[in-house]
Design a protein around this motif. Structure first.
Motif, PDB file in Angstrom:
ATOM      1  N   TRP A   1     -11.235   0.955   5.551  1.00  0.00           N
ATOM      2  CA  TRP A   1     -10.346  -0.174   5.800  1.00  0.00           C
ATOM      3  C   TRP A   1     -10.155  -0.368   7.310  1.00  0.00           C
TER       4      TRP A   1
ATOM      5  N   GLY B   1       1.512  -6.736  -2.364  1.00  0.00           N
ATOM      6  CA  GLY B   1       0.547  -7.398  -1.502  1.00  0.00           C
ATOM      7  C   GLY B   1      -0.824  -7.500  -2.130  1.00  0.00           C
ATOM      8  N   LYS B   2      -1.272  -6.426  -2.775  1.00  0.00           N
ATOM      9  CA  LYS B   2      -2.583  -6.453  -3.429  1.00  0.00           C
ATOM     10  C   LYS B   2      -2.622  -7.512  -4.526  1.00  0.00           C
TER      11      LYS B   2
ATOM     12  N   CYS C   1     -10.294   2.516  -4.920  1.00  0.00           N
ATOM     13  CA  CYS C   1      -9.793   1.932  -3.673  1.00  0.00           C
ATOM     14  C   CYS C   1     -10.841   2.005  -2.577  1.00  0.00           C
TER      15      CYS C   1
ATOM     16  N   SER D   1      -6.415  -2.238  -6.620  1.00  0.00           N
ATOM     17  CA  SER D   1      -7.571  -2.339  -5.724  1.00  0.00           C
ATOM     18  C   SER D   1      -8.794  -2.870  -6.454  1.00  0.00           C
TER      19      SER D   1
ATOM     20  N   THR E   1       2.489  -0.399   3.318  1.00  0.00           N
ATOM     21  CA  THR E   1       2.972  -1.452   2.424  1.00  0.00           C
ATOM     22  C   THR E   1       3.110  -2.776   3.164  1.00  0.00           C
TER      23      THR E   1
ATOM     24  N   TYR F   1      -0.253  -4.562   3.572  1.00  0.00           N
ATOM     25  CA  TYR F   1      -0.662  -5.299   2.381  1.00  0.00           C
ATOM     26  C   TYR F   1       0.215  -6.523   2.141  1.00  0.00           C
TER      27      TYR F   1
ATOM     28  N   GLU G   1       2.840  -1.222  -2.214  1.00  0.00           N
ATOM     29  CA  GLU G   1       1.539  -1.832  -1.914  1.00  0.00           C
ATOM     30  C   GLU G   1       1.076  -2.788  -3.012  1.00  0.00           C
TER      31      GLU G   1
END
Length: 618
Positions: A254, A68-69, A320, A386, A140, A143, A65
């Motif tokens: 989310w 992507g974050k 998060c 996050s 994953t 993201y 993850e």
């Protein structure tokens, strides 16, 4: 096809500059975590995707993850700041990831037998519905889609854009043709997988392709069909947030954000009604005083909402979850134009978000605790990425152009924003203020040439008696707390708006109680309160105030407040920080308070005491 416009549009990328506390945090994060955690394809968080590792990885980990974050946050930071070195890293990493994508579209870190595309035999599930060793594969990929799209948005690259679409296409084939149920791919009865709904809708917005909208609808359909989840029915009903799935705060917020986006795409009022209802429930029952979603007391997981009505000063806020809460409020702000959602973002940002960040921009707290220790988490924890992502939401929220063309000022603090006007050419707003430490705000309006347009100033709900003047003349309409004050007039260069937001300290009270029910001698229900502990805490303006160790060593303190309620006074301030407050309790020396985000010192191991236990009344 062009991206569909949002109902509210952020200022032009790179034209919003935040100073003050928020600007300092953004700069620290860009120079710290975003510049150091990932630098190229050899960085550990990217090396995970290399075939040599992924083809044999059967651990079921969630570390993918971070890629992507980081792409989301770093792309925004690079575009906003003009940081050429960071921009180059974003483009290099995005291209590298696109180059690793398998021919079927898979771009994860799992061995073939563990991938989300593979049907698995039934297995015994744990209490949260965990699907054995592939919980985080689809997560994953969600993201990755968001990260690749954000990188392409700021630094266009066809290969990067195509990679995001290929992930969406692979997911569609798995759910539609492969017979995979999205809720079988994530724990918490599927909530850790239904978040892919966000990626699907963003793909639709970015491409205009109907197939991604159909993917989003398929995910919602499967989430509704899962007996333990029944996502839309439960959200649209009367259930508390703690009763939706397992009540996992991060995943739920989310997924609600994704439902709000789906409403924007298809206009279904039932979606918006469900999201608003759960948002209101979280707002009323599941936030700390600092605006973060909290839980984790007496639950199997530290990140699950407690039942409505339960209070504890020891509750945990996962950073998060603060990210997801800010994003949920952003979407509802865009859809409704309701200033209350901007106020929730401000409260979270100035308290639980900044309070989780270390000054170096590298370290973050996994958990923030109203009454508890500040603990900087380990390198690979999710919350470090996050937190950086949440900070990068703030510039685009601070000033927004709404659907009718009006410019809304949502967050106060030093800084500026430039919008592309129509008849006016460009419009620049320059904000000078000591906010959030004081309520005096000056906004200088700088259009290229005189023009008529509307500015909307958010008046916080706590700013009773707020005053607004334009070039020294009081505004025609009163500044009512909790909404926007609309200023529709002809503006010229150097017009100045003076805003006075009274910041009176406020005492807040909360009760930790336990009521037992039993049957009386005649069969009647007897309710007996066996636990009743009252607490008090302090805010001023948007800031929560707290103490460090009381008297240099006490973790908590029981106090008696004066009967007249006059317990709060001024105290010396730390250089560069807000004026302190002094809590004057009966029978003991005064306790000095400072803003929660700095209370006890912004260092690992510092103690923060927000809620003071009140002595029982005899």
């Amino acid at each position: 096809m062009p991206r569909r416009p949002r109902r509210a549009v952020p200022a032009v990328s790179g034209r919003v500059q935040l100073g003050g506390l928020l600007g300092e945090a953004l700069d620290a994060s860009r120079r710290g975590r975003l510049s150091h955690f990932i630098v190229d394809e050899t960085s550990p968080a990217i090396a995970l995707f290399a075939p040599a590792h992924a083809e044999t990885n059967e651990e079921g980990d969630w570390y993918g993850e971070h890629a992507g974050k980081w792409l989301v946050a770093a792309a925004r930071a690079a575009a906003r700041s003009g940081d050429a070195a960071l921009a180059s890293r974003v483009q290099r990493v995005a291209r590298h990831l696109a180059g690793l994508q398998r021919t079927d579209g898979y771009l994860g870190t799992y061995a073939p037998s563990r991938r989300f595309t593979q049907r698995q035999p039934p297995r015994a599930r744990s209490w949260d519905g965990a699907p054995a060793l592939r919980t985080w594969d689809i997560w994953t990929h969600a993201y990755l889609v968001l990260g690749l799209l954000e990188a392409h948005r700021h630094f266009p690259d066809a290969a990067v854009f195509d990679a995001a679409q290929k992930i969406g296409d692979l997911c569609w084939r798995a759910l539609a043709d492969g017979g995979i149920d999205i809720t079988e791919l994530g724990n918490h009865h599927g909530l850790s997988a239904t978040v892919f709904l966000d990626a699907a809708v963003e793909l639709h917005f970015a491409t205009g392709e109907a197939r991604y909208l159909e993917l989003a609808k398929r995910i919602l359909q499967q989430a509704e069909a899962r007996a333990e989840l029944r996502l839309l029915s439960t959200a649209g009903g009367t259930a508390d947030a703690s009763e939706i799935g397992t009540g996992k705060s991060y995943q739920l917020c989310w997924t609600l954000t994704a439902l709000a986006k789906l409403h924007r795409a298809i206009g279904d009022p039932a979606l918006l009604a469900a999201v608003r209802r759960v948002h209101g429930n979280i707002r009323a029952h599941h936030l700390t005083l600092g605006g973060g979603p909290w839980g984790g007391v007496g639950q199997r997981s530290r990140e699950i909402f407690n039942p409505a009505g339960f209070f504890s000063p020891d509750g945990l806020v996962e950073t998060c979850s603060t990210l997801a809460w800010i994003q949920l409020n952003r979407e509802l702000l865009d859809i409704t134009g309701d200033a209350g959602f901007a106020e929730e973002i401000e409260r979270s940002a100035y308290n639980d978000l900044l309070g989780a960040l270390a000054p170096d921009g590298e370290n973050w707290c996994y958990y923030s605790i109203p009454n508890g220790q500040r603990v900087h988490t380990t390198e690979w924890r999710c919350c470090k990425s996050s937190g950086a992502m949440a900070l990068e939401e703030l510039p685009g929220i601070a000033y927004r152009q709404q659907a009718d063309g009006a410019i809304a000022v949502n967050l106060y603090g030093p800084g500026s924003a430039t919008f592309a006007g129509d008849a006016a050419g460009s419009i620049r707003l320059e904000q000078a203020t000591g906010y959030p430490f004081d309520g005096d705000v000056r906004i200088r309006v700088q259009p290229d040439r005189p023009a008529r347009f509307t500015l909307r100033l958010r008046i916080p709900s706590w700013a009773v008696g707020a005053e607004v003047r334009i070039n020294g003349v009081p505004a025609d309409s009163p500044a009512a707390p909790g909404g926007y004050l609309s200023l529709d007039r002809s503006w010229k260069a150097d017009d100045e708006i003076a805003i006075g937001l009274p910041m009176q300290p406020r005492l807040h009270r909360a009760v930790n109680r336990n009521v037992q029910e039993s049957r009386g001698p005649s069969g009647e229900t007897v309710r007996q309160e066996v636990l009743h502990t009252e607490y008090a805490a302090v805010t001023r303006g948007p800031l929560v105030y707290a103490a460090g160790l009381v008297d240099g060593y006490r973790l908590e303190e029981t106090i008696r407040l004066p009967a007249d309620g006059d317990a709060l006074g001024e105290a010396p301030s730390r250089p560069g920080h807000a004026a302190g407050l002094r809590l004057q309790a009966i029978g003991r020396p005064a306790i000095d308070l400072e803003p929660w985000y700095v209370a006890g010192g912004r260092r690992d191991g510092a103690w923060r005491l927000t809620w003071f236990r009140l002595a029982p009344v005899k």
